[in-house]
Design an enzyme around this catalytic site. Structure first.
Site, PDB file in Angstrom:
ATOM      1  N   LYS A  50     -12.300   3.698   6.629  1.00 37.20           N
ATOM      2  CA  LYS A  50     -11.674   2.828   7.517  1.00 37.20           C
ATOM      3  C   LYS A  50     -11.104   3.356   8.598  1.00 37.20           C
ATOM      4  O   LYS A  50     -11.145   2.948   9.651  1.00 37.20           O
ATOM      5  CB  LYS A  50     -10.681   1.873   6.473  1.00 37.20           C
ATOM      6  CG  LYS A  50     -11.345   1.028   5.733  1.00 37.20           C
ATOM      7  CD  LYS A  50     -10.469   0.415   4.677  1.00 37.20           C
ATOM      8  CE  LYS A  50     -11.163  -0.412   3.668  1.00 37.20           C
ATOM      9  NZ  LYS A  50     -10.259  -1.119   2.202  1.00 37.20           N
ATOM     10  N   GLN A  94      -4.455  -0.672   0.003  1.00 38.09           N
ATOM     11  CA  GLN A  94      -5.438  -0.850  -0.631  1.00 38.09           C
ATOM     12  C   GLN A  94      -5.059  -1.009  -2.274  1.00 38.09           C
ATOM     13  O   GLN A  94      -4.295  -0.678  -2.814  1.00 38.09           O
ATOM     14  CB  GLN A  94      -5.758   0.890  -0.514  1.00 38.09           C
ATOM     15  CG  GLN A  94      -6.842   1.140  -1.249  1.00 38.09           C
ATOM     16  CD  GLN A  94      -8.470   0.457  -0.523  1.00 38.09           C
ATOM     17  OE1 GLN A  94      -8.348   0.430   0.620  1.00 38.09           O
ATOM     18  NE2 GLN A  94      -9.402   0.061  -1.184  1.00 38.09           N
ATOM     19  N   ASP A 117      -6.429  -8.001   5.569  1.00 35.00           N
ATOM     20  CA  ASP A 117      -7.055  -8.219   4.240  1.00 35.00           C
ATOM     21  C   ASP A 117      -7.331  -9.779   3.934  1.00 35.00           C
ATOM     22  O   ASP A 117      -8.086  -9.986   3.264  1.00 35.00           O
ATOM     23  CB  ASP A 117      -6.524  -7.416   3.215  1.00 35.00           C
ATOM     24  CG  ASP A 117      -7.274  -6.233   2.889  1.00 35.00           C
ATOM     25  OD1 ASP A 117      -8.547  -6.215   3.023  1.00 35.00           O
ATOM     26  OD2 ASP A 117      -6.963  -5.535   1.933  1.00 35.00           O
TER      27      ASP A 117
END
Ligand code: NAP
Length: 285
Positions: A50, A94, A117
């Site tokens: 990412k 994450q 997200d």
């Protein structure tokens, strides 16, 4: 014997990244912060990918690493700091988090306008209500890939295997919004093959190698394999590659959904920046 056309996520993702780069050059500085708690090797790989992609398009990215014993309060303090930081447009925590941390509480603590997200209950709720605002990157990428290859969705029978908050449920909602007739399968589905064999569009996100075999796929179907399973034979999806001989379109693993996820995260970061600058109106009460 027919062989499916490859849904080339790598090529489309490359184009999207080039578009994002141009947009960012117009917008100016843009910031993405990721937070990883612990040292899970798979999470480390995802995070590094990412950041590499973010840097390539000109996003300033902060890679925050916290020790595995970090407490929930410490993580919440870190998120409060990022929420208040004017240089940060997007925040990504994450997952999974270590067991001492309540994931749901952490997800709720991210400012919904920075939630790249798309997991905050506000954004998840917006999607459920048919008003997608910030949507998880993998489902966004899947829909972009289906659109690129002009896969008909209106009235199509779509079957999704998997009901996670990050892939299964949001992709099902996006397909529903495109007017597909959607079935969601999971580990308690009594006869998976009975569901999959009628699917015009089959999205598989279970994390089980070869869960879907060629005989479970309808001739001429479009198959999207989200699975990423590290095995002795290397990285494999959830669909047996033999399904290529039955399907009309299919994503490869690797080179299908994976690159689309990263490209869509970059797109989400641009979208979050536009919400924050007011260029796009973020829905408020
Ligand atoms: P997850 O949270 O573990 O969810 C897996 C889902 O699959 C669950 O809903 C589970 O059902 C269902 N499932 C498991 N075994 C099944 C079976 N035998 N039959 C039917 N359903 C079954 O996983 P996830 O985060 O959604 O990820 C799924 C896969 O996609 C993983 O391989 C992951 O690595 C991959 N992934 C790839 C990308 C990418 O960019 N390519 C992005 C995200 C995830 P229950 O709910 O009943 O347990």
């Amino acid at each position: 014997m027919c062989v499916a056309t490859i849904l080339d996520g790598k090529a489309l993702a490359e184009r999207i990244r080039a578009e994002v780069k141009t947009e960012i050059a117009e917008i100016g500085e843009l910031g993405l912060a990721t937070v990883l708690v612990g040292d899970d090797p798979a999470s480390d790989i995802y995070i590094r990918r990412k950041h590499d992609a973010a840097k390539e398009v000109g996003i300033v990215s902060a890679d925050i690493r916290l020790p595995v014993e970090t407490s929930e309060e410490e993580l919440l303090d870190q998120l409060a700091e990022l929420n208040a930081d004017e240089a940060v447009d997007g925040i990504l925590v994450q997952l999974p988090l270590p067991e001492q941390i309540d994931e749901a509480r952490v997800i709720r603590a991210v400012d919904p306008t920075k939630d790249v997200d798309g997991l905050h209950p506000f954004n998840a709720g917006q999607l459920y209500l048919g008003r997608p605002t910030l949507v998880p990157a993998t489902p966004v990428g899947i829909l972009a890939l289906l659109a690129e290859y002009e896969i008909p969705l209106v009235g199509a029978r779509a079957v999704v295997i998997g009901r996670s908050d990050i892939v299964g449920k949001p992709v099902a909602h996006l397909l529903l919004q495109e007017h597909a007739t959607v079935t969601i399968c999971h580990s308690r589905t009594s006869d998976l093959a009975r569901e999959t064999i009628v699917a015009d569009v089959l999205v598989v996100a279970a994390g089980q190698p070869a869960l879907v075999t060629a005989d479970m796929v309808k001739a001429g179907a479009t198959v999207v394999d989200v699975g990423m399973n590290r095995t002795d034979a290397g990285l494999v999806g959830d669909v047996d590659p033999d399904a290529m001989e039955v399907a009309a379109f299919m994503t490869p693993v690797p080179g299908g959904v994976g690159p689309m996820t990263i490209a869509s995260l970059l797109r989400n970061t641009v979208r979050a920046a536009r919400f924050r600058s007011g260029a796009l109106a973020f829905p408020r009460a």
